[in-house]
Scaffold this motif. Structure first.
Motif, PDB file in Angstrom:
ATOM      1  N   ILE A 140       1.021  -1.383   0.095  1.00  0.00           N
ATOM      2  CA  ILE A 140       0.030  -0.003   0.002  1.00  0.00           C
ATOM      3  C   ILE A 140       0.930   1.201   0.062  1.00  0.00           C
ATOM      4  O   ILE A 140       0.225   2.371  -0.478  1.00  0.00           O
ATOM      5  N   PHE A 141       1.989   1.122   0.392  1.00  0.00           N
ATOM      6  CA  PHE A 141       3.407   2.335   0.293  1.00  0.00           C
ATOM      7  C   PHE A 141       4.324   1.612   0.320  1.00  0.00           C
ATOM      8  O   PHE A 141       4.641   0.459   0.879  1.00  0.00           O
ATOM      9  N   PRO A 142       5.527   1.933  -0.223  1.00  0.00           N
ATOM     10  CA  PRO A 142       6.715   1.539  -0.259  1.00  0.00           C
ATOM     11  C   PRO A 142       7.265   0.873   1.040  1.00  0.00           C
ATOM     12  O   PRO A 142       7.293   1.758   2.108  1.00  0.00           O
ATOM     13  N   GLY A 143       7.859  -0.401   1.100  1.00  0.00           N
ATOM     14  CA  GLY A 143       8.367  -0.716   2.212  1.00  0.00           C
ATOM     15  C   GLY A 143       7.137  -1.355   3.295  1.00  0.00           C
ATOM     16  O   GLY A 143       7.459  -1.939   4.484  1.00  0.00           O
ATOM     17  N   SER A 144       5.780  -1.406   2.845  1.00  0.00           N
ATOM     18  CA  SER A 144       4.746  -1.803   3.793  1.00  0.00           C
ATOM     19  C   SER A 144       4.871  -3.384   3.603  1.00  0.00           C
ATOM     20  O   SER A 144       5.072  -3.855   2.717  1.00  0.00           O
ATOM     21  N   ALA A 145       4.319  -3.970   4.821  1.00  0.00           N
ATOM     22  CA  ALA A 145       4.126  -5.236   4.859  1.00  0.00           C
ATOM     23  C   ALA A 145       2.632  -5.428   4.439  1.00  0.00           C
ATOM     24  O   ALA A 145       2.157  -6.919   4.353  1.00  0.00           O
ATOM     25  N   LEU A 146       1.889  -4.581   4.375  1.00  0.00           N
ATOM     26  CA  LEU A 146       0.482  -4.829   3.871  1.00  0.00           C
ATOM     27  C   LEU A 146       0.221  -4.642   2.171  1.00  0.00           C
ATOM     28  O   LEU A 146       0.662  -3.628   1.666  1.00  0.00           O
ATOM     29  N   TYR A 147      -0.326  -5.910   1.555  1.00  0.00           N
ATOM     30  CA  TYR A 147      -0.368  -5.835   0.068  1.00  0.00           C
ATOM     31  C   TYR A 147      -1.681  -5.696  -0.226  1.00  0.00           C
ATOM     32  O   TYR A 147      -2.599  -6.243   0.527  1.00  0.00           O
ATOM     33  N   ARG A 148      -1.971  -5.131  -1.427  1.00  0.00           N
ATOM     34  CA  ARG A 148      -3.610  -5.210  -1.851  1.00  0.00           C
ATOM     35  C   ARG A 148      -3.404  -5.354  -3.681  1.00  0.00           C
ATOM     36  O   ARG A 148      -2.526  -5.189  -4.143  1.00  0.00           O
ATOM     37  N   GLY A 149      -4.608  -5.947  -3.917  1.00  0.00           N
ATOM     38  CA  GLY A 149      -4.662  -6.359  -5.311  1.00  0.00           C
ATOM     39  C   GLY A 149      -6.087  -6.524  -5.669  1.00  0.00           C
ATOM     40  O   GLY A 149      -7.047  -6.593  -4.896  1.00  0.00           O
ATOM     41  N   GLU A 150      -6.418  -6.841  -6.819  1.00  0.00           N
ATOM     42  CA  GLU A 150      -7.711  -7.267  -7.372  1.00  0.00           C
ATOM     43  C   GLU A 150      -7.649  -8.554  -8.044  1.00  0.00           C
ATOM     44  O   GLU A 150      -6.847  -8.869  -8.868  1.00  0.00           O
ATOM     45  N   ALA A 151      -8.899  -9.607  -7.977  1.00  0.00           N
ATOM     46  CA  ALA A 151      -8.854 -10.467  -8.482  1.00  0.00           C
ATOM     47  C   ALA A 151     -10.477 -10.995  -8.415  1.00  0.00           C
ATOM     48  O   ALA A 151     -11.090 -10.294  -7.501  1.00  0.00           O
ATOM     49  N   PRO A 152     -10.743 -11.833  -9.081  1.00  0.00           N
ATOM     50  CA  PRO A 152     -12.222 -12.233  -9.319  1.00  0.00           C
ATOM     51  C   PRO A 152     -12.612 -12.669  -7.806  1.00  0.00           C
ATOM     52  O   PRO A 152     -11.708 -13.454  -6.956  1.00  0.00           O
ATOM     53  N   SER A 153     -13.709 -12.308  -7.397  1.00  0.00           N
ATOM     54  CA  SER A 153     -14.631 -12.716  -6.009  1.00  0.00           C
ATOM     55  C   SER A 153     -15.145 -13.928  -6.202  1.00  0.00           C
ATOM     56  O   SER A 153     -15.624 -14.256  -7.242  1.00  0.00           O
ATOM     57  N   GLY A 154     -15.618 -14.466  -5.017  1.00  0.00           N
ATOM     58  CA  GLY A 154     -16.479 -15.471  -4.905  1.00  0.00           C
ATOM     59  C   GLY A 154     -15.870 -16.982  -5.279  1.00  0.00           C
ATOM     60  O   GLY A 154     -16.651 -17.840  -5.404  1.00  0.00           O
ATOM     61  N   LYS A 155     -14.571 -16.941  -5.212  1.00  0.00           N
ATOM     62  CA  LYS A 155     -13.990 -18.363  -5.701  1.00  0.00           C
ATOM     63  C   LYS A 155     -12.772 -18.533  -4.846  1.00  0.00           C
ATOM     64  O   LYS A 155     -12.000 -17.267  -4.072  1.00  0.00           O
ATOM     65  N   PRO A 156     -12.468 -19.760  -4.554  1.00  0.00           N
ATOM     66  CA  PRO A 156     -11.371 -20.118  -3.579  1.00  0.00           C
ATOM     67  C   PRO A 156     -10.277 -19.436  -4.305  1.00  0.00           C
ATOM     68  O   PRO A 156      -9.933 -19.342  -5.570  1.00  0.00           O
ATOM     69  N   TYR A 157      -8.949 -19.081  -3.398  1.00  0.00           N
ATOM     70  CA  TYR A 157      -7.846 -18.641  -3.713  1.00  0.00           C
ATOM     71  C   TYR A 157      -6.653 -18.806  -2.687  1.00  0.00           C
ATOM     72  O   TYR A 157      -6.845 -19.572  -1.790  1.00  0.00           O
ATOM     73  N   ARG A 158      -5.576 -18.569  -3.101  1.00  0.00           N
ATOM     74  CA  ARG A 158      -4.332 -18.359  -2.056  1.00  0.00           C
ATOM     75  C   ARG A 158      -3.474 -17.674  -2.559  1.00  0.00           C
ATOM     76  O   ARG A 158      -3.503 -16.911  -3.599  1.00  0.00           O
ATOM     77  N   TYR A 159      -2.515 -17.106  -1.528  1.00  0.00           N
ATOM     78  CA  TYR A 159      -1.810 -16.075  -1.799  1.00  0.00           C
ATOM     79  C   TYR A 159      -0.364 -16.864  -2.087  1.00  0.00           C
ATOM     80  O   TYR A 159      -0.110 -18.080  -1.680  1.00  0.00           O
ATOM     81  N   VAL A 160       0.384 -16.045  -2.867  1.00  0.00           N
ATOM     82  CA  VAL A 160       1.935 -16.618  -3.218  1.00  0.00           C
ATOM     83  C   VAL A 160       2.716 -15.558  -2.978  1.00  0.00           C
ATOM     84  O   VAL A 160       2.487 -14.197  -3.065  1.00  0.00           O
ATOM     85  N   LYS A 161       4.131 -15.948  -2.791  1.00  0.00           N
ATOM     86  CA  LYS A 161       5.155 -15.102  -2.794  1.00  0.00           C
ATOM     87  C   LYS A 161       5.704 -15.181  -4.265  1.00  0.00           C
ATOM     88  O   LYS A 161       6.158 -16.033  -4.732  1.00  0.00           O
ATOM     89  N   LEU A 162       6.253 -13.966  -4.866  1.00  0.00           N
ATOM     90  CA  LEU A 162       6.683 -13.871  -6.116  1.00  0.00           C
ATOM     91  C   LEU A 162       8.168 -13.259  -6.164  1.00  0.00           C
ATOM     92  O   LEU A 162       8.285 -12.534  -5.302  1.00  0.00           O
ATOM     93  N   PRO A 220     -14.488 -14.832   1.409  1.00  0.00           N
ATOM     94  CA  PRO A 220     -15.039 -14.276   2.345  1.00  0.00           C
ATOM     95  C   PRO A 220     -16.355 -14.100   2.329  1.00  0.00           C
ATOM     96  O   PRO A 220     -17.000 -13.984   1.358  1.00  0.00           O
ATOM     97  N   ASP A 221     -17.014 -14.196   3.807  1.00  0.00           N
ATOM     98  CA  ASP A 221     -18.490 -14.185   3.819  1.00  0.00           C
ATOM     99  C   ASP A 221     -19.070 -12.837   3.378  1.00  0.00           C
ATOM    100  O   ASP A 221     -20.298 -12.563   3.058  1.00  0.00           O
ATOM    101  N   SER A 222     -17.969 -11.633   3.393  1.00  0.00           N
ATOM    102  CA  SER A 222     -18.703 -10.291   3.107  1.00  0.00           C
ATOM    103  C   SER A 222     -17.632  -9.529   2.364  1.00  0.00           C
ATOM    104  O   SER A 222     -16.518  -9.954   2.165  1.00  0.00           O
ATOM    105  N   ALA A 223     -17.939  -8.678   1.606  1.00  0.00           N
ATOM    106  CA  ALA A 223     -17.036  -7.708   0.857  1.00  0.00           C
ATOM    107  C   ALA A 223     -15.958  -6.964   1.887  1.00  0.00           C
ATOM    108  O   ALA A 223     -14.837  -6.662   1.317  1.00  0.00           O
ATOM    109  N   ALA A 224     -16.540  -6.899   3.000  1.00  0.00           N
ATOM    110  CA  ALA A 224     -15.492  -6.293   4.084  1.00  0.00           C
ATOM    111  C   ALA A 224     -14.771  -7.371   4.777  1.00  0.00           C
ATOM    112  O   ALA A 224     -14.809  -7.333   6.002  1.00  0.00           O
TER     113      ALA A 224
END
Length: 153
Positions: A25-47, A65-69
């Motif tokens: 979310i800002f350079p050096g942050s540990a928090l990452y954001r992105g967009e992907a299709p919702s409503g489907k199983p997923y997993r995170y990966v390190k690239l 998730p049960d909700s968008a939030a």
């Protein structure tokens, strides 16, 4: 959003075997954001940095998730909320009223991310009884009413 436990890599989210890049979310942050299709199983990966080469997969698949939030998730950890037991109220001689605060939600475990020179952190652990000052970037990450709150000091 996912919180990564390591620096130097990029993060991604895999849905239907397709990698969607995530960015801090800002350079050096540990928090990452992105967009992907919702409503489907997923997993995170390190690239591998600045590529789509997967260097590490989560060992499990996440359900939508049960909700968008949804709360922030932690890479490699399949739970986000834990039931936190409360201490019983004790009768203090001068009274003690628990401060009502919106600091974090009940059962939410907020994240405090500290970035500092590893040698300085090691020095703090070795000489913990001494007053030691170091330079560090401290970030408090929590989920607040549908959005993520990040404060760096």
């Amino acid at each position: 959003s996912v919180i990564s436990g390591s620096a130097g890599n990029d993060m991604g989210i895999v849905v239907d075997d397709y990698i969607y890049a995530m960015r801090p979310i800002f350079p050096g942050s540990a928090l990452y954001r992105g967009e992907a299709p919702s409503g489907k199983p997923y997993r995170y990966v390190k690239l591998k940095s600045k590529t789509s080469e997967i260097i590490e997969n989560e060992p499990f698949e996440r359900q939508p998730p049960d909700s968008a939030a949804a709360l922030n998730e932690f890479y490699g950890r399949n739970w986000t909320i834990k039931e936190v037991l409360e201490f019983p109220t004790l009768p203090f001689p001068h009274g003690f009223n628990r401060l009502q605060s919106a600091l974090h939600l009940h059962d939410e475990i907020p994240t405090i991310h500290v970035m500092a020179d590893p040698e300085e952190v090691k020095r703090i652990h070795q000489y913990y009884l001494q007053n030691i000052a170091i330079e560090a970037n401290v970030t408090y990450i929590r989920f607040v009413f549908g959005c993520t709150y990040v404060e760096s000091m």
